[in-house]
Design an enzyme around this catalytic site. Structure first.
Site, mmCIF file in Angstrom:
data_model
loop_
_atom_site.group_PDB
_atom_site.id
_atom_site.type_symbol
_atom_site.label_atom_id
_atom_site.label_comp_id
_atom_site.label_asym_id
_atom_site.label_seq_id
_atom_site.Cartn_x
_atom_site.Cartn_y
_atom_site.Cartn_z
ATOM 1 N N TYR A 1 55.574 81.895 18.890
ATOM 2 C CA TYR A 1 55.795 80.469 18.656
ATOM 3 C C TYR A 1 57.143 80.277 17.963
ATOM 4 C CZ TYR A 1 50.799 79.703 19.686
ATOM 5 O OH TYR A 1 49.567 79.654 20.278
ATOM 6 N N SER B 1 45.192 74.003 22.400
ATOM 7 C CA SER B 1 45.833 72.735 22.771
ATOM 8 C C SER B 1 44.833 71.750 23.368
ATOM 9 C CB SER B 1 46.990 72.991 23.758
ATOM 10 O OG SER B 1 48.024 73.701 23.130
ATOM 11 N N PRO B 2 43.775 71.399 22.637
ATOM 12 C CA PRO B 2 42.718 70.566 23.225
ATOM 13 C C PRO B 2 43.126 69.131 23.538
ATOM 14 C CG PRO B 2 42.330 70.896 20.882
ATOM 15 C CD PRO B 2 43.455 71.797 21.263
ATOM 16 N N GLY C 1 46.363 69.557 31.808
ATOM 17 C CA GLY C 1 47.067 70.477 32.702
ATOM 18 C C GLY C 1 47.534 71.694 31.933
#
Length: 238
Positions: free
Chosen positions: A57, A220-221, A225
């Site tokens: 990250y 990443s809820p 996509g």
């Protein structure tokens, strides 16, 4: 005003108690220093003290920014739960013993701590040598650098392959799961049906994780996509 009490769960089969909401730090490098401090402090005030990182990250910058934003010291460290991930290198996957050990040393240095509560293997290295992972995990556990271990985006057979050699419980599997990404639930509802929703894309990972006490962590809820954007407030999802 209404006081919100954060719910907690046991992480997998471990005794580690974690909030049901983990705070993802993948985009913390897009914040100014004061914004990053406010972001972290706001999470802590709500009882969200479980922070998720990965060595890739921001090419490591996110972990450094987080440590500065939270003003990391021994007292603060004991009040938070830190999870990071490793295994992605230069656009490829590398679950070799050497890479895992080197990655964790880098993570600890950037986070200004001497241990991780949780280390996840970042996505599957499908040609992994399970014995190398096992050796790395044993060394990380015995040295006190990592307390709990898990995986991400892995199917049941990949987890079973790791468990052929890895003796530590795998307590979490970080998977794509949200209101807009529900294939692991859809395939269970549509078993034996002649429609696209019946396609089992992940080897029944939902049932496997429930059977084996592996906590599913949705990543990443709020994205739809594959990182196409946040669905909240999107014209595509009125």
């Amino acid at each position: 005003g209404r006081h919100f009490i954060m719910k907690t769960i046991k992480l997998g089969s471990s005794s580690l108690e974690v909030p049901v909401v983990a705070v993802g730090c993948m985009r913390i490098n897009s914040l100014e220093k004061a914004e990053a401090e406010r972001f972290v402090q706001s999470a802590l005030e709500e009882g969200a003290n479980f922070f998720d990182h990965a060595d890739i990250y921001g090419s490591g910058a996110c972990e450094e920014i987080f440590a500065d934003a939270i003003h990391m010291n021994a007292e603060i460290r004991e009040k938070i739960i830190l999870q990071s991930k490793c295994g992605i290198r230069q656009g490829m996957f590398d679950f070799s013993k050497e890479h895992i050990l080197d990655s964790v040393d880098g993570i600890l240095k950037r986070l200004k701590t001497d241990y991780l509560d949780v280390l996840l293997l970042h996505r599957p290295d499908t040609l992994v040598e399970p014995e190398e992972v096992a050796e790395a995990f044993d060394k990380l556990e015995s040295s006190g650098k990592v307390r709990h271990f898990g995986v991400s985006n892995q199917n049941p057979m990949q987890i079973q392959l790791l468990k052929k050699a890895v003796k530590q419980p795998l307590v979490a599997n970080q998977l794509q799961l949200s209101i807009t990404n529900t294939t692991m639930i859809q395939s269970g509802i549509n078993v034996n049906m002649e429609n696209d929703a019946a396609v089992n894309r992940d080897g029944s990972i939902l049932e496997f994780c429930r059977l084996h006490d592996i906590t599913i962590q949705p990543w990443s809820p709020f994205q739809y996509g594959f990182f196409e954007g946040v669905f909240l407030g999107s014209d595509k999802f009125p």
